[in-house]
Design a protein around this motif. Structure first.
Motif, PDB file in Angstrom:
ATOM      1  N   GLU A  53      -2.961   6.414   4.296  1.00 23.17           N
ATOM      2  CA  GLU A  53      -2.147   6.149   3.107  1.00 23.17           C
ATOM      3  C   GLU A  53      -1.867   4.654   2.970  1.00 23.17           C
ATOM      4  OE1 GLU A  53       0.799   9.657   1.770  1.00 23.17           O
ATOM      5  OE2 GLU A  53       1.242   8.786   3.733  1.00 23.17           O
ATOM      6  N   ARG A  54      -1.546   4.023   4.095  1.00 24.36           N
ATOM      7  CA  ARG A  54      -1.277   2.582   4.086  1.00 24.36           C
ATOM      8  C   ARG A  54      -2.527   1.803   3.677  1.00 24.36           C
ATOM      9  NH1 ARG A  54      -1.879  -0.572   8.338  1.00 24.36           N
ATOM     10  NH2 ARG A  54      -1.746   1.153   9.795  1.00 24.36           N
ATOM     11  N   HIS A  55      -3.689   2.180   4.218  1.00 19.20           N
ATOM     12  CA  HIS A  55      -4.937   1.512   3.844  1.00 19.20           C
ATOM     13  C   HIS A  55      -5.232   1.727   2.359  1.00 19.20           C
ATOM     14  CE1 HIS A  55      -5.347   0.842   8.025  1.00 19.20           C
ATOM     15  NE2 HIS A  55      -5.965   1.964   8.343  1.00 19.20           N
ATOM     16  N   GLY A  56      -5.012   2.940   1.894  1.00 19.38           N
ATOM     17  CA  GLY A  56      -5.231   3.235   0.477  1.00 19.38           C
ATOM     18  C   GLY A  56      -4.347   2.392  -0.419  1.00 19.38           C
ATOM     19  N   LYS A  57      -3.115   2.177   0.022  1.00 17.89           N
ATOM     20  CA  LYS A  57      -2.189   1.352  -0.761  1.00 17.89           C
ATOM     21  C   LYS A  57      -2.671  -0.101  -0.813  1.00 17.89           C
ATOM     22  CE  LYS A  57       2.622  -0.008  -1.090  1.00 17.89           C
ATOM     23  NZ  LYS A  57       3.927  -0.054  -0.456  1.00 17.89           N
ATOM     24  N   VAL A  58      -3.156  -0.612   0.332  1.00 13.96           N
ATOM     25  CA  VAL A  58      -3.670  -1.987   0.381  1.00 13.96           C
ATOM     26  C   VAL A  58      -4.779  -2.168  -0.654  1.00 13.96           C
ATOM     27  CG1 VAL A  58      -5.049  -3.582   1.798  1.00 13.96           C
ATOM     28  CG2 VAL A  58      -3.043  -2.468   2.770  1.00 13.96           C
ATOM     29  N   TRP A  59      -5.740  -1.236  -0.651  1.00 14.78           N
ATOM     30  CA  TRP A  59      -6.874  -1.364  -1.566  1.00 14.78           C
ATOM     31  C   TRP A  59      -6.486  -1.091  -3.013  1.00 14.78           C
ATOM     32  CZ3 TRP A  59     -10.468  -4.230   0.071  1.00 14.78           C
ATOM     33  CH2 TRP A  59     -10.800  -4.252   1.418  1.00 14.78           C
ATOM     34  N   SER A  60      -5.574  -0.168  -3.225  1.00 13.60           N
ATOM     35  CA  SER A  60      -5.139   0.114  -4.589  1.00 13.60           C
ATOM     36  C   SER A  60      -4.407  -1.086  -5.189  1.00 13.60           C
ATOM     37  CB  SER A  60      -4.237   1.350  -4.620  1.00 13.60           C
ATOM     38  OG  SER A  60      -4.996   2.502  -4.330  1.00 13.60           O
ATOM     39  N   GLU A  61      -3.639  -1.774  -4.357  1.00 13.32           N
ATOM     40  CA  GLU A  61      -2.956  -2.972  -4.845  1.00 13.32           C
ATOM     41  C   GLU A  61      -3.947  -4.087  -5.142  1.00 13.32           C
ATOM     42  OE1 GLU A  61      -0.064  -3.888  -1.863  1.00 13.32           O
ATOM     43  OE2 GLU A  61       1.296  -2.287  -2.520  1.00 13.32           O
ATOM     44  N   ARG A  62      -4.988  -4.195  -4.326  1.00 10.65           N
ATOM     45  CA  ARG A  62      -5.958  -5.284  -4.495  1.00 10.65           C
ATOM     46  C   ARG A  62      -6.948  -5.018  -5.627  1.00 10.65           C
ATOM     47  NH1 ARG A  62      -8.091  -9.118  -5.893  1.00 10.65           N
ATOM     48  NH2 ARG A  62      -9.621 -10.361  -4.780  1.00 10.65           N
ATOM     49  N   PHE A  63      -7.509  -3.812  -5.679  1.00 10.23           N
ATOM     50  CA  PHE A  63      -8.564  -3.507  -6.653  1.00 10.23           C
ATOM     51  C   PHE A  63      -8.229  -2.317  -7.544  1.00 10.23           C
ATOM     52  CE2 PHE A  63     -11.274  -5.251  -3.077  1.00 10.23           C
ATOM     53  CZ  PHE A  63     -11.559  -6.445  -3.711  1.00 10.23           C
ATOM     54  N   GLY A  64      -6.992  -1.868  -7.536  1.00  5.34           N
ATOM     55  CA  GLY A  64      -6.619  -0.635  -8.229  1.00  5.34           C
ATOM     56  C   GLY A  64      -6.957  -0.580  -9.698  1.00  5.34           C
ATOM     57  N   GLY A  65      -6.847  -1.688 -10.405  1.00  3.80           N
ATOM     58  CA  GLY A  65      -7.139  -1.711 -11.832  1.00  3.80           C
ATOM     59  C   GLY A  65      -8.618  -1.853 -12.148  1.00  3.80           C
ATOM     60  N   ARG A  66      -9.450  -1.886 -11.126  1.00  2.00           N
ATOM     61  CA  ARG A  66     -10.894  -2.064 -11.330  1.00  2.00           C
ATOM     62  C   ARG A  66     -11.627  -0.761 -11.054  1.00  2.00           C
ATOM     63  NH1 ARG A  66     -12.660  -7.446  -8.351  1.00  2.00           N
ATOM     64  NH2 ARG A  66     -14.671  -6.682  -9.067  1.00  2.00           N
ATOM     65  N   THR A  67     -12.769  -0.627 -11.689  1.00  2.00           N
ATOM     66  CA  THR A  67     -13.580   0.552 -11.451  1.00  2.00           C
ATOM     67  C   THR A  67     -14.346   0.398 -10.150  1.00  2.00           C
ATOM     68  OG1 THR A  67     -15.485  -0.323 -12.657  1.00  2.00           O
ATOM     69  CG2 THR A  67     -13.860   0.948 -13.928  1.00  2.00           C
ATOM     70  N   LEU A  68     -14.763   1.519  -9.601  1.00  2.00           N
ATOM     71  CA  LEU A  68     -15.541   1.489  -8.357  1.00  2.00           C
ATOM     72  C   LEU A  68     -16.795   0.642  -8.518  1.00  2.00           C
ATOM     73  CD1 LEU A  68     -15.272   5.271  -7.432  1.00  2.00           C
ATOM     74  CD2 LEU A  68     -14.266   3.372  -6.167  1.00  2.00           C
ATOM     75  N   ARG A  69     -17.462   0.786  -9.669  1.00  2.00           N
ATOM     76  CA  ARG A  69     -18.712   0.054  -9.904  1.00  2.00           C
ATOM     77  C   ARG A  69     -18.513  -1.454 -10.011  1.00  2.00           C
ATOM     78  NH1 ARG A  69     -20.157   4.509 -13.289  1.00  2.00           N
ATOM     79  NH2 ARG A  69     -21.959   5.530 -12.375  1.00  2.00           N
ATOM     80  N   SER A  70     -17.317  -1.879 -10.380  1.00  2.00           N
ATOM     81  CA  SER A  70     -17.111  -3.312 -10.615  1.00  2.00           C
ATOM     82  C   SER A  70     -16.809  -4.096  -9.340  1.00  2.00           C
ATOM     83  CB  SER A  70     -15.984  -3.522 -11.622  1.00  2.00           C
ATOM     84  OG  SER A  70     -14.725  -3.217 -11.035  1.00  2.00           O
ATOM     85  N   ILE A  71     -16.603  -3.415  -8.227  1.00  2.00           N
ATOM     86  CA  ILE A  71     -16.272  -4.095  -6.972  1.00  2.00           C
ATOM     87  C   ILE A  71     -17.565  -4.512  -6.281  1.00  2.00           C
ATOM     88  CG2 ILE A  71     -15.155  -3.864  -4.735  1.00  2.00           C
ATOM     89  CD1 ILE A  71     -13.278  -1.816  -6.143  1.00  2.00           C
ATOM     90  N   LEU A  72     -17.677  -5.805  -6.047  1.00  2.00           N
ATOM     91  CA  LEU A  72     -18.894  -6.393  -5.479  1.00  2.00           C
ATOM     92  C   LEU A  72     -18.655  -6.837  -4.036  1.00  2.00           C
ATOM     93  CD1 LEU A  72     -19.806  -8.653  -8.522  1.00  2.00           C
ATOM     94  CD2 LEU A  72     -20.736  -6.391  -7.973  1.00  2.00           C
ATOM     95  N   PRO A  73     -19.727  -7.009  -3.271  1.00  5.65           N
ATOM     96  CA  PRO A  73     -19.562  -7.494  -1.894  1.00  5.65           C
ATOM     97  C   PRO A  73     -18.783  -8.805  -1.810  1.00  5.65           C
ATOM     98  CG  PRO A  73     -21.792  -6.692  -2.206  1.00  5.65           C
ATOM     99  CD  PRO A  73     -21.121  -6.668  -3.559  1.00  5.65           C
ATOM    100  N   ILE A  74     -18.992  -9.702  -2.762  1.00  2.36           N
ATOM    101  CA  ILE A  74     -18.270 -10.983  -2.712  1.00  2.36           C
ATOM    102  C   ILE A  74     -16.765 -10.786  -2.882  1.00  2.36           C
ATOM    103  CG2 ILE A  74     -18.495 -11.577  -5.155  1.00  2.36           C
ATOM    104  CD1 ILE A  74     -19.120 -14.501  -3.834  1.00  2.36           C
ATOM    105  N   ASP A  75     -16.364  -9.769  -3.638  1.00  2.56           N
ATOM    106  CA  ASP A  75     -14.938  -9.467  -3.784  1.00  2.56           C
ATOM    107  C   ASP A  75     -14.346  -9.055  -2.436  1.00  2.56           C
ATOM    108  OD1 ASP A  75     -15.026  -9.866  -6.594  1.00  2.56           O
ATOM    109  OD2 ASP A  75     -15.751  -7.807  -6.877  1.00  2.56           O
TER     110      ASP A  75
END
Length: 155
Positions: A53-75
């Motif tokens: 849950e904590r890990h999910g929160k970290v990622w949701s805060e960082r990339f939550g407003g983005r789609t799965l497809r829009s997240i790139l390795p450089i991000d």
């Protein structure tokens, strides 16, 4: 196009369907929504659900407003750099990365993304060294084994 082009395209699609090579339907899903669904579906299988849950929160805060497809390795690389410079330990960063890698693997299995941005991401090297102090009994046993003359005497 013409009627013949439509017929040709239809025939091509039938061949693709028979061969299992039809392109996946594009469906953009927000990372935060997918993480929420993933955690809800996997809750009964996870041993340390609070950590996930904590890990999910970290990622949701960082990339939550983005789609799965829009997240790139450089991000993800930028996130690693920012997280490490903020004082997070390599083991913590690796656990968070492993969680997101798993989320993307599940998304791929469900045809929500075509690629996993982690393909070329390396985990950080962890220092698993541990300082351990001898108990009084262990110290006595060690002194007995190596002899008083060879036992280091600190000052």
């Amino acid at each position: 196009g013409s009627k013949q082009e439509a017929i040709d395209r239809y025939q091509q699609r039938k061949v693709e369907a028979r061969n299992g090579t039809l392109p996946a339907r594009n469906r953009d899903v927000l990372l935060s929504e997918f993480v929420t669904d993933y955690l809800a579906n996997e809750k009964h299988r996870m041993r340390s659900f609070r950590n996930y849950e904590r890990h999910g929160k970290v990622w949701s805060e960082r990339f939550g407003g983005r789609t799965l497809r829009s997240i790139l390795p450089i991000d993800i690389e930028r996130w690693i750099t920012r997280r490490a410079s903020g004082g997070a330990r390599p083991a913590t960063i690796n656990r968070e990365l492993s969680f997101l890698r798993r989320v993307f693997n599940v998304a791929m299995a469900n045809d929500l993304v075509e690629r996993n941005p982690f393909k070329r991401i390396k985990l950080l090297r962890e220092n698993n060294a541990r300082v351990r102090w001898l108990t009084d009994e262990e110290e006595k046993e060690l002194r007995k084994e190596i002899g008083e003359e060879r036992y280091p005497h600190g000052g």
